[in-house]
Scaffold this motif. Structure first.
Motif, PDB file in Angstrom:
ATOM      1  N   ASP A   1       0.776  35.176   0.854  1.00  0.00           N
ATOM      2  CA  ASP A   1       2.208  35.076   0.551  1.00  0.00           C
ATOM      3  C   ASP A   1       3.048  35.598   1.714  1.00  0.00           C
ATOM      4  O   ASP A   1       4.075  35.001   2.080  1.00  0.00           O
ATOM      5  CB  ASP A   1       2.540  35.865  -0.722  1.00  0.00           C
ATOM      6  CG  ASP A   1       2.390  35.038  -1.986  1.00  0.00           C
ATOM      7  OD1 ASP A   1       2.223  33.801  -1.884  1.00  0.00           O
ATOM      8  OD2 ASP A   1       2.444  35.625  -3.085  1.00  0.00           O
ATOM      9  N   ASP A  55       8.578  25.506  -7.839  1.00  0.00           N
ATOM     10  CA  ASP A  55       7.206  25.508  -7.347  1.00  0.00           C
ATOM     11  C   ASP A  55       7.200  25.955  -5.886  1.00  0.00           C
ATOM     12  O   ASP A  55       8.251  26.193  -5.288  1.00  0.00           O
ATOM     13  CB  ASP A  55       6.547  24.128  -7.526  1.00  0.00           C
ATOM     14  CG  ASP A  55       7.268  23.011  -6.775  1.00  0.00           C
ATOM     15  OD1 ASP A  55       7.834  23.268  -5.682  1.00  0.00           O
ATOM     16  OD2 ASP A  55       7.268  21.870  -7.268  1.00  0.00           O
ATOM     17  N   LYS A  56       6.000  26.064  -5.311  1.00  0.00           N
ATOM     18  CA  LYS A  56       5.881  26.618  -3.961  1.00  0.00           C
ATOM     19  C   LYS A  56       6.571  25.739  -2.923  1.00  0.00           C
ATOM     20  O   LYS A  56       7.126  26.248  -1.939  1.00  0.00           O
ATOM     21  CB  LYS A  56       4.419  26.827  -3.597  1.00  0.00           C
ATOM     22  CG  LYS A  56       3.573  25.561  -3.612  1.00  0.00           C
ATOM     23  CD  LYS A  56       2.122  25.875  -3.292  1.00  0.00           C
ATOM     24  CE  LYS A  56       1.262  24.602  -3.282  1.00  0.00           C
ATOM     25  NZ  LYS A  56      -0.151  24.902  -2.997  1.00  0.00           N
ATOM     26  N   ASP A  57       6.552  24.423  -3.134  1.00  0.00           N
ATOM     27  CA  ASP A  57       7.187  23.531  -2.165  1.00  0.00           C
ATOM     28  C   ASP A  57       8.699  23.663  -2.195  1.00  0.00           C
ATOM     29  O   ASP A  57       9.359  23.632  -1.148  1.00  0.00           O
ATOM     30  CB  ASP A  57       6.774  22.079  -2.440  1.00  0.00           C
ATOM     31  CG  ASP A  57       5.294  21.842  -2.167  1.00  0.00           C
ATOM     32  OD1 ASP A  57       4.763  22.487  -1.241  1.00  0.00           O
ATOM     33  OD2 ASP A  57       4.670  21.046  -2.878  1.00  0.00           O
ATOM     34  N   SER A 112       6.600  34.320  -5.081  1.00  0.00           N
ATOM     35  CA  SER A 112       5.249  33.983  -4.623  1.00  0.00           C
ATOM     36  C   SER A 112       5.229  32.527  -4.165  1.00  0.00           C
ATOM     37  O   SER A 112       6.075  31.732  -4.566  1.00  0.00           O
ATOM     38  CB  SER A 112       4.235  34.201  -5.753  1.00  0.00           C
ATOM     39  OG  SER A 112       2.934  33.807  -5.343  1.00  0.00           O
ATOM     40  N   PHE A 113       4.237  32.225  -3.324  1.00  0.00           N
ATOM     41  CA  PHE A 113       4.012  30.825  -2.931  1.00  0.00           C
ATOM     42  C   PHE A 113       2.770  30.257  -3.605  1.00  0.00           C
ATOM     43  O   PHE A 113       2.264  29.206  -3.198  1.00  0.00           O
ATOM     44  CB  PHE A 113       3.893  30.721  -1.409  1.00  0.00           C
ATOM     45  CG  PHE A 113       5.178  30.990  -0.690  1.00  0.00           C
ATOM     46  CD1 PHE A 113       6.140  30.000  -0.560  1.00  0.00           C
ATOM     47  CD2 PHE A 113       5.449  32.245  -0.164  1.00  0.00           C
ATOM     48  CE1 PHE A 113       7.342  30.256   0.097  1.00  0.00           C
ATOM     49  CE2 PHE A 113       6.632  32.507   0.488  1.00  0.00           C
ATOM     50  CZ  PHE A 113       7.590  31.510   0.621  1.00  0.00           C
ATOM     51  N   SER A 114       2.282  30.940  -4.635  1.00  0.00           N
ATOM     52  CA  SER A 114       1.120  30.487  -5.392  1.00  0.00           C
ATOM     53  C   SER A 114       1.594  29.834  -6.689  1.00  0.00           C
ATOM     54  O   SER A 114       2.311  30.465  -7.481  1.00  0.00           O
ATOM     55  CB  SER A 114       0.198  31.676  -5.700  1.00  0.00           C
ATOM     56  OG  SER A 114      -0.732  31.342  -6.699  1.00  0.00           O
ATOM     57  N   SER A 115       1.181  28.590  -6.926  1.00  0.00           N
ATOM     58  CA  SER A 115       1.639  27.868  -8.110  1.00  0.00           C
ATOM     59  C   SER A 115       1.263  28.581  -9.404  1.00  0.00           C
ATOM     60  O   SER A 115       2.082  28.695 -10.329  1.00  0.00           O
ATOM     61  CB  SER A 115       1.062  26.444  -8.115  1.00  0.00           C
ATOM     62  OG  SER A 115       1.559  25.713  -7.020  1.00  0.00           O
ATOM     63  N   VAL A 132      11.984  33.921  -4.290  1.00  0.00           N
ATOM     64  CA  VAL A 132      10.742  33.143  -4.188  1.00  0.00           C
ATOM     65  C   VAL A 132       9.655  33.753  -5.068  1.00  0.00           C
ATOM     66  O   VAL A 132       8.990  33.074  -5.843  1.00  0.00           O
ATOM     67  CB  VAL A 132      10.268  33.069  -2.723  1.00  0.00           C
ATOM     68  CG1 VAL A 132       8.877  32.458  -2.635  1.00  0.00           C
ATOM     69  CG2 VAL A 132      11.259  32.258  -1.897  1.00  0.00           C
ATOM     70  N   LYS A 134       9.688  26.672  -0.201  1.00  0.00           N
ATOM     71  CA  LYS A 134       9.649  26.442   1.242  1.00  0.00           C
ATOM     72  C   LYS A 134      10.855  25.626   1.707  1.00  0.00           C
ATOM     73  O   LYS A 134      11.470  25.929   2.738  1.00  0.00           O
ATOM     74  CB  LYS A 134       8.354  25.723   1.620  1.00  0.00           C
ATOM     75  CG  LYS A 134       7.100  26.563   1.419  1.00  0.00           C
ATOM     76  CD  LYS A 134       5.849  25.744   1.703  1.00  0.00           C
ATOM     77  CE  LYS A 134       4.577  26.546   1.436  1.00  0.00           C
ATOM     78  NZ  LYS A 134       3.360  25.731   1.658  1.00  0.00           N
ATOM     79  N   THR A 141       2.880  33.039   4.603  1.00  0.00           N
ATOM     80  CA  THR A 141       3.671  31.840   4.315  1.00  0.00           C
ATOM     81  C   THR A 141       5.158  32.138   4.460  1.00  0.00           C
ATOM     82  O   THR A 141       5.910  31.339   5.040  1.00  0.00           O
ATOM     83  CB  THR A 141       3.383  31.328   2.892  1.00  0.00           C
ATOM     84  OG1 THR A 141       1.984  31.066   2.765  1.00  0.00           O
ATOM     85  CG2 THR A 141       4.157  30.048   2.602  1.00  0.00           C
ATOM     86  N   LEU A 145       3.448  31.685  -9.897  1.00  0.00           N
ATOM     87  CA  LEU A 145       4.798  31.313 -10.300  1.00  0.00           C
ATOM     88  C   LEU A 145       4.844  30.946 -11.778  1.00  0.00           C
ATOM     89  O   LEU A 145       5.787  31.309 -12.492  1.00  0.00           O
ATOM     90  CB  LEU A 145       5.309  30.150  -9.439  1.00  0.00           C
ATOM     91  CG  LEU A 145       5.614  30.489  -7.977  1.00  0.00           C
ATOM     92  CD1 LEU A 145       5.884  29.217  -7.177  1.00  0.00           C
ATOM     93  CD2 LEU A 145       6.809  31.435  -7.878  1.00  0.00           C
TER      94      LEU A 145
END
Length: 378
Positions: free
Chosen positions: A179, A141-143, A127-130, A125, A146, A182, A133
């Motif tokens: 992060d 992407d973050k979605d 990071s969950f930050s666009s 992953v 997930k 999430t 990334l």
């Protein structure tokens, strides 16, 4: 006296969609259709060449890394694991991990890889930050990250891991903590949380990004550890955190100076040879074209000299938080514990280690200053 440690297998699949700017692994961007069948054939032949190193053991764990192994079809992974099992018996509780990239994995395949024999996924992953990334060159992407975590949770795996990085370009403290939050909300049994480092032979090395300063990095690390602990994750290795019962057995075998065969482009192996009282390291041919054309896959084979075994053992073992049995040192190195007495005394004097009759253990200070701790044995 040397004894045979547990035996693991590392399988390297070197292709990825594109090379990330921070990555110094032996990986190659995908150009056209991958030679999946030919490469699996080569991996099996490679393993047959190394079968002499098994010495009657069962396989403790398998890790399929890369590159991006999820670029390969589940049917090819199943064929590989079937052939491996015919060559080396599996232990009853074998852990079989495979790395996956959320940007390449068709989510319907999660169950297919599980049915192929994979018991544990490790999802990159980061990071969950666009924007982070994008800076890291990730293709998901973050979605998608997930969704990948949720699908792994539902597919039947014994465990799955999320890889997270901190100290990213222009990353704030709040972004780093977000992060973790999430990731934890997705309930992975295991988290790898490690700091971005700039390695040679990478794009980031030639064009360095703006990274947080040392004070900011320390705050992220210190508070991140506290947050992970509050969320139920136990730190058992420098950058690994797990819910109780979900530690990565393959990596633990590395850090305990266990044995592992390495097959695939550029794969490394480490093997104990009882009859000759040797410990050897192997390296396979690095480039895919050379590897696929080879009959003999080993590029380099070296012996670990006796006077280097102690330091090699400690360099690995100090990554783990757990106490170090003195008997383990002797069994894995073939050396008397007395050879490191002077280093142990220095480390104790600096409050980096404590000991009793049965084991040594890193103090909290020792865990923070591992390089200083190792320097006591040089």
């Amino acid at each position: 006296m040397l004894t045979l440690p547990p035996l693991s297998l590392y399988v390297h699949i070197p292709w990825c969609v594109q090379k990330c700017p921070y990555c110094d692994f032996n990986s190659h961007g995908q150009h056209g259709e991958l030679p999946q069948q030919a490469y699996i054939d080569a991996l099996i032949a490679d393993l047959k060449n190394d079968i002499q190193y098994v010495q009657g053991r069962k396989l403790h764990s398998i890790f399929i890394g890369g590159g991006t192994p999820s670029l390969f079809d589940a049917a090819q992974i199943a064929r590989l694991l079937t052939q491996v099992s015919l060559l080396i018996p599996f232990s009853e509780q074998i852990e079989i991990s495979m790395e996956a990239n959320p940007g390449t994995l068709e989510h319907d395949d999660f169950k297919a890889y599980y049915q192929a024999g994979v018991t544990r996924l490790s999802i990159g992953v980061q990071s969950f930050s666009s924007d982070k990334l994008n800076l890291l060159g990730r293709i998901h992407d973050k979605d998608e990250a997930k969704v990948a975590a949720r699908m792994a949770s539902e597919a039947g795996y014994d465990s799955f891991n999320l890889d997270l990085m901190h100290g990213l370009p222009n990353q704030s403290f709040d972004e780093a903590m977000a992060d973790i939050d999430t990731a934890a909300a997705l309930n992975p049994p295991h988290l790898s949380w490690y700091q971005l480092t700039i390695e040679q032979n990478t794009l980031f090395h030639s064009k360095p990004p703006q990274l947080p300063d040392d004070e900011a990095l320390w705050k992220i690390y210190e508070q991140g550890q506290k947050k992970l602990a509050s969320l139920g994750y136990e730190q058992y290795e420098i950058s690994a955190y797990a819910k109780p019962g979900y530690r990565c057995q393959h990596n633990i075998n590395y850090w305990q100076f266990g044995d592992y065969l390495g097959i695939g482009c550029g794969a490394h192996g480490k093997v104990t040879l009882l009859e000759s009282n040797k410990i050897i390291r192997t390296v396979k041919i690095k480039h895919p074209k050379g590897y696929l054309a080879a009959e003999h896959y080993t590029f380099d084979l070296t012996e670990v000299p006796e006077d280097e075994r102690a330091l090699e053992y400690l360099m690995n073992r100090f990554r783990l938080i757990s106490p170090i049995p003195k008997s383990e040192f002797e069994q894995r190195t073939g050396l008397s514990r007395t050879v490191i007495e002077e280093g142990i005394a220095k480390a104790k004097a600096k409050s980096l280690l404590i000991e009793n009759e049965e084991y040594w253990e890193l103090t909290s200070k020792g865990q923070l200053f591992v390089n200083e701790l190792l320097s006591q044995f040089c």
